[in-house]
Motif scaffolding. Structure first.
Motif, PDB file in Angstrom:
ATOM      1  N   LEU A   1      -7.601  -4.015  -2.692  1.00  0.00           N
ATOM      2  CA  LEU A   1      -6.576  -3.065  -3.144  1.00  0.00           C
ATOM      3  C   LEU A   1      -6.592  -2.919  -4.658  1.00  0.00           C
ATOM      4  O   LEU A   1      -6.433  -1.807  -5.192  1.00  0.00           O
TER       5      LEU A   1
ATOM      6  N   ILE B   1       0.834  -1.201   0.000  1.00  0.00           N
ATOM      7  CA  ILE B   1       0.000   0.000   0.000  1.00  0.00           C
ATOM      8  C   ILE B   1       0.869   1.252   0.000  1.00  0.00           C
ATOM      9  O   ILE B   1       0.575   2.232  -0.709  1.00  0.00           O
TER      10      ILE B   1
ATOM     11  N   LEU C   1     -10.700   0.535  -0.813  1.00  0.00           N
ATOM     12  CA  LEU C   1      -9.513   0.574   0.038  1.00  0.00           C
ATOM     13  C   LEU C   1      -9.883   0.394   1.512  1.00  0.00           C
ATOM     14  O   LEU C   1      -9.178  -0.307   2.261  1.00  0.00           O
TER      15      LEU C   1
ATOM     16  N   GLY D   1     -10.449  -3.272   2.012  1.00  0.00           N
ATOM     17  CA  GLY D   1      -9.204  -4.021   2.132  1.00  0.00           C
ATOM     18  C   GLY D   1      -8.522  -3.806   3.474  1.00  0.00           C
ATOM     19  O   GLY D   1      -8.037  -4.759   4.103  1.00  0.00           O
TER      20      GLY D   1
END
Length: 669
Positions: A313, A255, A332, A335
């Motif tokens: 993601l 990330i 996001l 995730g």
């Protein structure tokens, strides 16, 4: 600064073990110190969550590369992962106070445990490539040493070798990735990387290298080969952190690069990540369903859940590239929510497995059974974890998987054929993985904790110490809490998402707390809080009715025996028989499962025999072929040691000519 103090204490605890490690009390003292340090880091993460430090490092220390100091910074993303890492770390440390006394090789584990915690947290707070990679390698090295703690077992040595090889591979992928991010200027600080634009070749290459480097540590298929070997080989409190936490540190690296340091990641990479995540989810849970070893089953389950996080993601990247920032925020958040949930759930399950091993000395499902009556606290906590990882409401595993599915439903809005065709396929993968996960953990819990004991060790088991039990109960309560207040959690995650995407996660304002409506206020809403309250109310009503309308007489009856009384525990369902339908319908193709039954002739009193053989297609098709190729190349290179002097001179001459040609070509350019 609280973070500095907590991190500084961890190496000192390791030194304490090395100096006075012969005393049994020292090990408990070290784990208690790790617990306090982890709690302090949780407090620091909560304190920093929601604050912005800008792009400047908050701490610079005069060590590192000659032209680069060590930079440290805590932003919202690293603050969140401080929570994800240190909540399970605190639980594992508290559990280890009682559990470590049962380890045969605890002097090979305790000194490295604080260093492992130190390394994982250093990855999160590092603000330049040097600190990040040194901490990353230190994390791999310390965990490798704990995998190798019981080095007398052949399978542990093999697991350590495979793990070390994959760790080296991952770092060699990350090294050039950070080099490309830094560019020709040689400034390896993250602040400088954010300002550096990547070319048409360097940009995709960085994404590919980071996916391989961080993906191998996270356990994405086909780079997962080390995970089901190394996690079961380590002691259970270390397994809990490797499976539940270290894989999340790898996802943090993914990330950090793709959403923060990299300037632009195309939707194609998001679609590819979705497919890889979907395949990982299905393959991971298929592997898990076929396992008889409890810890190996849990390790393969990690592959599944890491795949679910990567689906979220990948969706976020695709939505972001298409300009759908609100949907990117939804994906996001989904995730990140699942990463948080899985860290808690898998830590609970691995620690529960450690309690089972402590009480029985067995890891095989075929040697367990009937443990719920003998270990009620452990059994109840493990049941909560099994239900949570099976995505059953109102527990936390359901909320994050539900959010991932909500994101997938909006995937076709991205106007690309790959997304329009790929999203339904990935959605089917996710649904299949969820169904197989429920099957897997019904099998694991039912065989281990229900029925009758299948061995003398299971029949004589007793529950573990109070400290170990209360750790499991606390994690189980956290699973319920994270599922009961999803809006509060998503609001906190929205703070993390906003700097990365430029927008926040939107919850329907018309419904308000506690209803989670990420897509519309008229459909797709969910409230874990209401569900928990209704469930508690129904439970209370049922108890009141039973007490008011029932009586105190105890009535006991034998379980239904299908009309065939049999007092032999061997006649019960086993883990292998439970998995037989899936093994014959799916694994016969995927894993080439083959069953052989040898029945004696009439009159022959020899026993019948049933044998099962399965192959790992990825291990046989990829890793064994790579090993063969590497050995072949090594054999050819090895011949260079036995050349004559004339051939060595010829090699030097050819090398010199080649280098002169390279210089000439560059001068022409």
């Amino acid at each position: 600064m609280l973070i500095v103090a907590a991190l500084s204490a961890l190496p000192l605890l390791s030194l304490l073990t090395i100096v006075w490690g012969r005393g049994g009390a020292v090990h408990g003292l070290v784990y208690a110190g790790c617990f306090l340090s982890s709690v302090a880091l949780v407090a620091a993460g909560l304190d920093h969550l929601g604050t912005q430090t800008g792009g400047a490092p908050t701490l610079v220390l005069p060590f590192g590369l000659p032209w680069l100091h060590a930079h440290f910074r805590v932003d919202n993303l690293s603050a969140l992962f401080l929570l994800i890492v240190n909540v399970p770390a605190a639980a594992a440390s508290a559990f280890a106070v009682g559990y470590s006394a049962h380890l045969a090789e605890r002097r090979r584990v305790t000194p490295f445990y604080p260093l492992f915690l130190f390394a994982m947290n250093a990855v999160l707070v590092g603000d330049d490539a040097f600190v990040f990679l040194v901490a990353w390698e230190f994390m791999s090295l310390t965990s490798w040493l704990m995998v190798l703690a019981d080095h007398r077992r052949d399978e542990n040595r093999k697991a350590a070798m495979v793990y070390l090889s994959m760790a080296v591979f991952g770092t060699f992928c990350l090294l050039p990735a950070f080099g490309l991010l830094a560019g020709g200027g040689g400034d390896y600080t993250f602040a400088s990387m954010r300002l550096h634009s990547l070319g048409p070749v360097a940009g995709p290459l960085v994404v590919l290298l980071v996916l391989m480097g961080a993906g191998s540590k996270a356990g994405l298929v086909p780079l997962h080969a080390w995970l089901p070997l190394a996690h079961p080989a380590a002691p259970s409190h270390v397994s809990a952190l490797m499976s539940g936490v270290m894989t999340k540190v790898a996802l943090y690296g993914l990330i950090r690069v793709l959403f923060d340091l990299h300037g632009h990641v195309g939707w194609q990479w998001g679609a590819a990540m979705m497919v890889v995540g979907g395949v990982s989810a299905v393959m991971g849970v298929l592997y898990a369903v076929m396992q008889d070893d409890l810890k190996t089953l849990l390790a393969y389950s990690t592959v599944e859940n890491v795949g679910i996080v990567v689906i979220g993601l990948g969706l976020a990247i695709a939505f972001k590239d298409d300009g759908e920032k609100s949907l990117a925020a939804l994906a996001l958040v989904a995730g990140l929510y699942h990463a948080l949930n899985h860290a808690v759930i898998k830590s609970l399950l691995f620690l529960g497995a450690g309690a089972v091993i402590t009480a029985t000395g067995e890891r095989s499902l075929g040697a367990l059974g009937g443990l719920l009556k003998r270990m009620p606290w452990t059994g109840a906590a493990f049941l909560v974890g099994a239900a949570a990882i099976s995505a059953l409401p109102p527990l936390n595993g359901f909320v994050s998987e539900w959010l991932v599915l909500q994101s997938l439903f909006k995937g076709p809005v991205v106007p690309h054929w790959a997304m329009k065709f790929g999203v339904p396929v990935v959605g089917a993968f996710l649904a299949l993985a969820a169904a197989l996960a429920a099957t897997c953990f019904v099998r694991a819990y039912g065989i281990a904790f229900l029925g009758r004991p299948r061995s003398a060790a299971a029949a004589e088991a007793g529950d573990v110490s109070a400290g170990m039990r209360w750790t499991l109960v606390a994690l189980a309560a956290l699973c319920v809490g994270l599922g009961a207040i999803p809006v509060t959690v998503t609001d906190a995650l929205s703070v993390v998402v906003q700097p990365l995407l430029g927008t926040s996660f939107a919850v329907s304002s018309d419904l308000g707390w506690p209803f989670l409506s990420p897509v519309s206020n008229t459909r797709g809403s969910y409230s874990g809080t209401v569900l928990v309250m209704v469930g508690l109310a129904l439970f209370g009503i049922a108890i009141a009715l039973v007490h008011r309308m029932g009586n105190n007489r105890m009535r006991a009856a034998d379980a239904w025996d299908c009309g065939t009384p049999e007092d032999n525990p061997a006649t019960q369902y086993t883990g292998q028989s439970f998995a037989q339908p899936l093994r014959r319908s799916i694994a016969a193709t995927v894993f080439q499962a083959r069953e052989t039954v040898v029945m004696p002739q009439p009159g022959d009193d020899s026993p019948a025999r049933h044998s099962l053989a399965m192959t790992d297609p990825i291990w046989n098709g990829l890793y064994l072929r790579l090993a063969w190729l590497i050995n072949l190349i090594a054999d050819q290179v090895n011949r260079l040691q036995f050349l004559t002097v004339r051939r060595y001179l010829l090699m030097m001459f050819c090398t010199l000519v080649f280098l002169l040609l390279v210089v000439a070509v560059r001068q022409q350019q």
